[in-house]
Design a protein around this motif. Sequence first.
Motif, PDB file in Angstrom:
ATOM      1  N   GLU A   1     -16.056   3.657 -11.221  1.00 20.70           N
ATOM      2  CA  GLU A   1     -15.906   5.206 -11.315  1.00 20.70           C
ATOM      3  C   GLU A   1     -16.074   5.936 -10.025  1.00 20.70           C
ATOM      4  O   GLU A   1     -17.329   5.437  -9.357  1.00 20.70           O
ATOM      5  N   THR A   2     -15.312   6.213  -9.048  1.00 16.42           N
ATOM      6  CA  THR A   2     -15.536   6.841  -7.698  1.00 16.42           C
ATOM      7  C   THR A   2     -16.151   8.400  -7.998  1.00 16.42           C
ATOM      8  O   THR A   2     -15.317   9.115  -8.559  1.00 16.42           O
ATOM      9  N   GLU A   3     -17.221   8.445  -7.617  1.00 15.32           N
ATOM     10  CA  GLU A   3     -17.744   9.802  -7.527  1.00 15.32           C
ATOM     11  C   GLU A   3     -18.186  10.309  -6.050  1.00 15.32           C
ATOM     12  O   GLU A   3     -19.232   9.842  -5.373  1.00 15.32           O
ATOM     13  N   GLY A   4     -17.096  10.699  -5.498  1.00 15.60           N
ATOM     14  CA  GLY A   4     -17.191  11.300  -3.731  1.00 15.60           C
ATOM     15  C   GLY A   4     -17.315   9.833  -3.122  1.00 15.60           C
ATOM     16  O   GLY A   4     -16.122   9.250  -3.233  1.00 15.60           O
ATOM     17  N   ARG A   5     -18.180   9.374  -2.421  1.00 15.82           N
ATOM     18  CA  ARG A   5     -18.266   8.282  -1.872  1.00 15.82           C
ATOM     19  C   ARG A   5     -19.131   7.282  -2.472  1.00 15.82           C
ATOM     20  O   ARG A   5     -19.646   6.246  -1.713  1.00 15.82           O
TER      21      ARG A   5
ATOM     22  N   ARG B   1     -13.271  -1.148   0.314  1.00 12.79           N
ATOM     23  CA  ARG B   1     -13.095   0.396   0.598  1.00 12.79           C
ATOM     24  C   ARG B   1     -14.071   0.864   1.359  1.00 12.79           C
ATOM     25  O   ARG B   1     -15.219   1.188   0.878  1.00 12.79           O
ATOM     26  N   GLU B   2     -13.656   1.285   2.743  1.00 13.90           N
ATOM     27  CA  GLU B   2     -14.534   1.647   3.679  1.00 13.90           C
ATOM     28  C   GLU B   2     -15.405   3.128   3.250  1.00 13.90           C
ATOM     29  O   GLU B   2     -16.310   3.381   3.766  1.00 13.90           O
ATOM     30  N   GLU B   3     -14.326   3.852   2.438  1.00 20.10           N
ATOM     31  CA  GLU B   3     -14.853   5.301   2.128  1.00 20.10           C
ATOM     32  C   GLU B   3     -16.063   5.129   1.085  1.00 20.10           C
ATOM     33  O   GLU B   3     -16.959   6.228   0.925  1.00 20.10           O
ATOM     34  N   LEU B   4     -16.317   4.094   0.390  1.00 15.88           N
ATOM     35  CA  LEU B   4     -17.402   3.786  -0.595  1.00 15.88           C
ATOM     36  C   LEU B   4     -18.565   3.354   0.433  1.00 15.88           C
ATOM     37  O   LEU B   4     -18.450   2.334   0.818  1.00 15.88           O
ATOM     38  N   LYS B   5     -19.562   4.273   0.226  1.00 13.94           N
ATOM     39  CA  LYS B   5     -20.849   4.121   1.066  1.00 13.94           C
ATOM     40  C   LYS B   5     -21.961   3.814   0.228  1.00 13.94           C
ATOM     41  O   LYS B   5     -23.144   3.135   0.799  1.00 13.94           O
ATOM     42  N   ALA B   6     -22.250   3.748  -0.965  1.00 11.31           N
ATOM     43  CA  ALA B   6     -23.255   3.406  -1.945  1.00 11.31           C
ATOM     44  C   ALA B   6     -22.705   3.099  -3.273  1.00 11.31           C
ATOM     45  O   ALA B   6     -21.513   3.582  -3.409  1.00 11.31           O
ATOM     46  N   CYS B   7     -23.621   2.625  -4.079  1.00  8.97           N
ATOM     47  CA  CYS B   7     -23.352   2.362  -5.618  1.00  8.97           C
ATOM     48  C   CYS B   7     -24.400   2.425  -6.317  1.00  8.97           C
ATOM     49  O   CYS B   7     -25.479   2.352  -5.867  1.00  8.97           O
ATOM     50  N   VAL B   8     -23.960   2.780  -7.472  1.00 10.94           N
ATOM     51  CA  VAL B   8     -25.068   2.942  -8.536  1.00 10.94           C
ATOM     52  C   VAL B   8     -24.501   2.097  -9.675  1.00 10.94           C
ATOM     53  O   VAL B   8     -23.330   2.089 -10.060  1.00 10.94           O
ATOM     54  N   VAL B   9     -25.320   0.985 -10.570  1.00 11.13           N
ATOM     55  CA  VAL B   9     -24.801   0.415 -11.539  1.00 11.13           C
ATOM     56  C   VAL B   9     -25.653   0.882 -12.879  1.00 11.13           C
ATOM     57  O   VAL B   9     -26.922   0.767 -12.486  1.00 11.13           O
ATOM     58  N   SER B  10     -25.128   1.049 -13.833  1.00  9.09           N
ATOM     59  CA  SER B  10     -25.623   1.749 -15.009  1.00  9.09           C
ATOM     60  C   SER B  10     -25.148   0.955 -16.168  1.00  9.09           C
ATOM     61  O   SER B  10     -24.099   0.241 -16.167  1.00  9.09           O
ATOM     62  N   SER B  11     -25.566   1.352 -17.377  1.00 12.39           N
ATOM     63  CA  SER B  11     -25.186   1.122 -18.731  1.00 12.39           C
ATOM     64  C   SER B  11     -24.662   2.186 -19.497  1.00 12.39           C
ATOM     65  O   SER B  11     -25.356   2.966 -19.366  1.00 12.39           O
ATOM     66  N   ALA B  12     -23.604   1.933 -20.259  1.00 11.11           N
ATOM     67  CA  ALA B  12     -23.013   3.096 -21.126  1.00 11.11           C
ATOM     68  C   ALA B  12     -23.905   2.838 -22.661  1.00 11.11           C
ATOM     69  O   ALA B  12     -23.533   3.582 -23.427  1.00 11.11           O
ATOM     70  N   LEU B  13     -24.554   1.694 -22.620  1.00  6.48           N
ATOM     71  CA  LEU B  13     -25.094   1.424 -24.273  1.00  6.48           C
ATOM     72  C   LEU B  13     -26.386   2.034 -24.316  1.00  6.48           C
ATOM     73  O   LEU B  13     -27.373   1.688 -23.333  1.00  6.48           O
TER      74      LEU B  13
ATOM     75  N   ALA C   1     -27.899   8.248  -4.378  1.00  6.51           N
ATOM     76  CA  ALA C   1     -26.756   7.423  -3.554  1.00  6.51           C
ATOM     77  C   ALA C   1     -25.916   8.411  -2.977  1.00  6.51           C
ATOM     78  O   ALA C   1     -25.327   8.255  -2.031  1.00  6.51           O
ATOM     79  N   GLU C   2     -25.572   9.616  -3.440  1.00  4.63           N
ATOM     80  CA  GLU C   2     -24.939  10.664  -2.720  1.00  4.63           C
ATOM     81  C   GLU C   2     -25.141  11.067  -1.590  1.00  4.63           C
ATOM     82  O   GLU C   2     -24.933  11.426  -0.617  1.00  4.63           O
ATOM     83  N   ARG C   3     -26.731  11.231  -1.399  1.00  3.71           N
ATOM     84  CA  ARG C   3     -27.460  11.728  -0.313  1.00  3.71           C
ATOM     85  C   ARG C   3     -27.468  10.481   0.846  1.00  3.71           C
ATOM     86  O   ARG C   3     -26.928  10.847   1.896  1.00  3.71           O
ATOM     87  N   LEU C   4     -27.346   9.350   0.301  1.00  2.00           N
ATOM     88  CA  LEU C   4     -27.194   8.293   1.179  1.00  2.00           C
ATOM     89  C   LEU C   4     -25.920   8.198   1.640  1.00  2.00           C
ATOM     90  O   LEU C   4     -25.620   7.921   2.837  1.00  2.00           O
TER      91      LEU C   4
END
Length: 255
Positions: A9-13, A45-57, A194-197
Amino acid sequence: MSESVVRLETEGRVLHVVLDRPPANALGQPIIEGLAAAADALESREELKACVVSSALDGFFAAGADIKQMGSLTPASFAEYRDALRAPVERLAACGKPIVAAIDGLALGGGLELAMACTLRFATPESKLGLPEVKLGLIPGAGGTQRLPRLVGRGRALEIMLSGRSIDGEEGAQIGLVDRLVEGDVVAEALAYAERLANFPASAMKAIIDCVDAAGLTSAEGMALEGDLVVEMLASGEAGEGIAAFLERRTATFA
Ligand SMILES: CCCCCCCCCCCCC[C@H](O)CC(=O)SCCNC(=O)CCNC(=O)[C@H](O)C(C)(C)COP(=O)(O)OP(=O)(O)OC[C@H]1O[C@@H](n2cnc3c(N)ncnc32)[C@H](O)[C@@H]1OP(=O)(O)O
């Protein structure tokens, strides 16, 4: 198939990687493919500058390699899947973009190894983190023997891996395995961080990560030795007993 068990899921960058393979996010083929797709996105994808890995479970970040599929593997195919799991995990570790593992639940075995390959770990106090492979007659085989000592120190890493015990988020924060203890919504906090970064230059963030990790959280020799020995453990009868005991819901009896 992988897109359903690993949502990108892309949320901003920020790329939000959501693990969703009930009942425990076991790291079988579909999740391995999904993690590779996440690495592809971060690398291309250069526009992606940070990432979060989480679980839906609820209750699980990821419970480790898929034990249900392990029992049928030969040493050769086990080695093949070892490399298949290691590949995206190491690509994420090397992508040069900050990745936050947002842990609210069980992060065990390969699940914790995935989290340790991330740049940072945010966890709730009641999360459980551990490398219980020894209870299966195995050893951590996706970088855990390399990263845990460099994160928490040799002695604590040995104590945790030799006992196979889990620690909670509080203890994880005390020993340096958890970088931010979060009461409440750890995913929201990780996404906000991540959004701040993502407002900062990608080159500066990559340079900071590269400099901090210049000494390496893993060594080529160490990864090679771990890789060889995890397969050797599977080939031994001990791992067969450990895996069978888990599947039969009984306590393993080792020689
Ligand atoms: C085709 C791809 C091949 C996949 C194999 C890959 C091989 C390559 C590996 C080489 C690299 C090594 C990587 C890593 O270092 C090795 C590992 O990660 S070994 C596994 C380590 N993890 C564990 O030992 C945890 C095992 N699980 C538990 O101890 C418990 O389940 C729990 C997590 C403490 C939860 O306990 P409970 O709350 O009591 O719940 P259940 O036990 O009933 O579990 C609920 C449900 O989830 C299933 N499950 C849990 N963990 C796994 C798992 N690791 N693999 C598969 N399935 C798992 C469990 O069976 C239950 O399922 P259900 O019975 O409800 O269908």
